[in-house]
Design a protein around this motif. Structure first.
Motif, short mmCIF file in Angstrom:
data_model
loop_
_atom_site.label_atom_id
_atom_site.label_comp_id
_atom_site.label_asym_id
_atom_site.label_seq_id
_atom_site.Cartn_x
_atom_site.Cartn_y
_atom_site.Cartn_z
N ASP A 237 0.89 -1.10 0.03
CA ASP A 237 0.09 -0.11 0.06
C ASP A 237 0.83 1.26 -0.11
N LEU A 288 -10.17 -3.49 1.88
CA LEU A 288 -9.77 -2.09 1.36
C LEU A 288 -8.45 -2.22 1.96
N GLU A 292 -6.91 3.50 0.45
CA GLU A 292 -8.37 3.41 -0.04
C GLU A 292 -9.10 4.01 1.00
N ARG A 295 -8.75 7.64 1.28
CA ARG A 295 -8.97 8.56 0.07
C ARG A 295 -10.51 8.63 0.10
#
Length: 677
Positions: A237, A288, A292, A295
């Protein structure tokens, strides 16, 4: 060199500070406030304990600043997990901050007297001592911000490459502690750009100015790179630092919160999900990443700001006032309450109002060069916190800077004469009055109610049933008739295994809030654990009627029917749960199991494959798929699914035991059967 008289007063202040901290620690170290950390303190404690045990958080990007829990882990490694020595070291660091205030005041003003005055002001402000006695980042953040301030002064005085790198390194460290402090890099870069050369024969060209800023920025980035790389490698990530910015922004834009992190509510709160990762995953139906989640929540924060635009000006005015107001806005713990419980705080009489009001006036009274540094330090931190929430502990790193600025103001008043002195004094008095704590204080009844419930929670974690009930009764006496009180008390009793007492508390809560869906749901959970399955089924149906679109009661109803040996009813309940929560991974897993029990193997296999595709980190999905394949004569496919389950991080001992048991069964299976197509 420090003059002898100045050194005497400085050492006296440090000696008094040490005595107060030792006094506080002697009362604190075996107190429940220190023995049982809650909320953020609990998160830091558990994070540090996991690090000591070798769990480095694989598969997850950092959600909070990593520096503090890693340093706490070092203390736990040396002195034992949960050792009170960690708090003693933190209190010692807070005393070092007092010395740093003197050093900063001396470097900034060039005056031993002003430096000593700033040190005295900060020494008699009690909140830094209190927060040093909690497993919170306030003390470390203060140290790093003071260190960055000293480095900034040196870099502006003579911007050599070494000083610029040193400033960037310290600002990067501050960012690793709390990301909002990275905003200091913006005014720091401007001041470094404008700084004059120490050699008149070497004029500062634009290229050289750009090089300064590049070196400074490069040093900051260099400190963040290890965290970014760690997030990439361990969590796959791209998160530069942490992934909690989105949820904090969302909270900060909610005008109903009025700048407070956790408002008191008349009805019991929903299930605790501080990161909102689980909530979003259920909404979207898939795993997720932290980036994410951040965001998505950042987008929601912007939409909330935009849709409630008419309320935003007043919302932000309120937050600005709360930041500078002298009231110590609580979040996890209430300083105003606890300072009265510990005698060590009696000598620490200076309110934040004095630092705040006089510190703001000091920004106007300071000479130009001092003003630029002070404005950079105060302005950057204030702006960095404004989008979020101005609670007491979050503004702690700014308190010593305001103490120095307040000393500048008082020195200017002393130097003034006649009318100018009286005007300056009048301005100070008026601003102190405008920012006086009572103007921004919350209802003290609400705060006391929250304190009693927190203490009930601590007592429950220590296994003290009688104390838990007493604290709950104290909360009831403070705010009688509130459904929240018995509801939260039931949660603490449930954690203790006192489910019958929990049910009694929930019955009281239900009589006060008969339309609240969570109360019958929690009653069902307790009856389920007690084996009262018929009653549990009725409770879950009540919860479902109160909230027709809620998947949870249908999920639990299906599990209860399964335990009662009613597979058809269980399948129907799981189907209803799926209709209401199509992305809920537990619903999907249990519905697949119900299909398998009903002989609908292909449907079950399809659902489990889709589940493991959407939630590759969900151990139950892989385990159930392995079990299904084994039961249907496909050991190779079962091997593959079980291998995925075994490779997942953070497995509990029970999960590991189940996987090991199934692996042993699989090892005895013949391998002539073909694998999955």
């Amino acid at each position: 060199m420090i003059r002898r008289s100045t050194a005497f007063w400085l050492y006296l202040l440090l000696l008094l500070g040490a005595a107060v901290r030792l006094w506080f620690f002697s009362d604190l170290h075996d107190h429940p406030l220190a023995a049982v950390p809650l909320l953020d303190s609990q998160t830091y404690h558990e994070w540090a304990a996991d690090l000591v045990r070798g769990d480095w958080g694989r598969d997850h990007s950092y959600w909070m600043g990593p520096l503090y829990p890693h340093l706490l882990a070092v203390a736990y490694k040396l002195f034992g997990i949960g050792s009170a020595v960690a708090l003693l070291l933190q209190l010692a660091l807070s005393l070092f901050n007092v010395y740093l205030v003197f050093v900063l005041g001396r470097r900034l003003t060039g005056s031993d007297g002003q430096a000593l005055l700033a040190t005295g002001l900060y020494s008699f402000y009690g909140a830094p001592v209190f927060y040093a006695g909690q497993l919170l980042i306030a003390t470390l953040g203060t140290t790093l911000y003071l260190w960055a301030a000293l480095r900034l002064i040196r870099a502006v005085e003579r911007p050599t490459w070494g000083r610029l790198i040193g400033l960037g390194v310290v600002m990067g460290l501050a960012g690793l502690a709390r990301g909002n402090m990275l905003l200091l890099a913006v005014p720091a870069a401007y001041l470094v750009w404008r700084a004059k050369s120490s050699h008149a024969e070497n004029p500062v060209t634009t290229l050289r100015r750009l090089a300064r800023v590049a070196v400074l920025a490069g040093a900051v980035v260099l400190m963040l790179v290890p965290v970014t790389v760690r997030n990439l490698i361990m969590a796959d990530d791209f998160v530069i630092l942490t992934s909690n910015g989105g949820v904090n922004l969302l909270i900060g834009q909610n005008a109903a919160y009025k700048g407070i992190f956790a408002p008191l509510q008349a009805d019991p709160e929903a299930e605790f999900d501080p990161s909102m990762e689980g909530t979003l995953e259920r909404e979207l139906g898939r795993d997720l990443k932290g980036s994410e989640v951040s965001r998505i929540l950042t987008g929601r924060a912007w939409r909330l700001f935009r849709d409630d635009l008419a309320a935003m000006p007043m919302h932000y005015v309120r937050k600005v006032y709360r930041f500078w107001n002298g009231y110590e806005l609580p979040q996890i713990v209430s300083y105003d309450y606890w300072r009265k419980q510990f005698p060590a705080f009696k000598p620490l009489v200076l309110p934040y109002t004095v630092l705040s009001a006089l510190g703001l006036l000091g920004l106007l009274a300071a000479p130009r060069q001092q003003r630029a540094i002070l404005l950079a330090l105060v302005g950057a931190y204030f702006v960095s916190l404004l989008p979020f929430f101005p609670t007491s502990r979050y503004r702690q790193p700014l308190a010593p800077i305001l103490a120095v600025s307040a000393a500048v103001y008082l020195a200017a008043v002393w130097r003034a004469s006649g009318r100018r002195r009286w005007q300056a004094l009048a301005g100070g008095v008026l601003l102190v009055a405008a920012l006086w704590p009572t103007w921004g204080a919350l209802d003290q009844t609400d705060i006391l109610w929250q304190v009693h419930l927190h203490e009930a929670s601590r007592a429950s974690k220590m296994g003290q049933l009688r104390t838990t009930l007493v604290r709950g009764q104290e909360a009831e006496e403070v705010r009688p008739g509130l459904a929240d009180t018995p509801f939260h008390l039931s949660l603490y009793l449930e954690d203790m295994g006192e489910r019958r007492n929990a049910l009694a508390a929930l019955q009281l809560a239900r009589s006060r809030a008969p339309q609240n869906r969570l109360i019958p749901y929690k009653m069902g959970r307790n009856n389920e654990e007690l084996g009262n399955l018929e009653q549990a089924a009725r409770d879950f149906r009540d919860a479902a009627e109160l909230s027709p679109d809620w998947a949870y009661p249908w999920l639990r109803l299906g599990l209860v029917y399964r335990a009662m040996g009613k597979p058809d009813e269980a399948l129907a309940a799981f189907t209803e749960a799926r209709r209401r929560g199509p992305g809920h991974r537990r619903v999907r897993a249990n519905l697949a199991a119900a299909f398998a029990e009903a002989g609908q193997v292909d449907q079950a296999r399809l659902m489990l494959r889709e589940l493991t595709r959407d939630y590759p980190r969900y151990v139950n999905g892989w385990f159930n798929l392995a079990l299904l394949e084994l039961q249907n004569g496909r050991p190779a496919a079962a091997d593959s699914a079980l291998a995925h389950a075994a490779a997942l991080p953070h497995l509990s001992e029970g999960q590991q035991a189940q996987i090991h048991q199934l692996q042993q069964v699989l090892a005895q299976q013949p391998r002539s059967v073909a694998g999955p197509h």
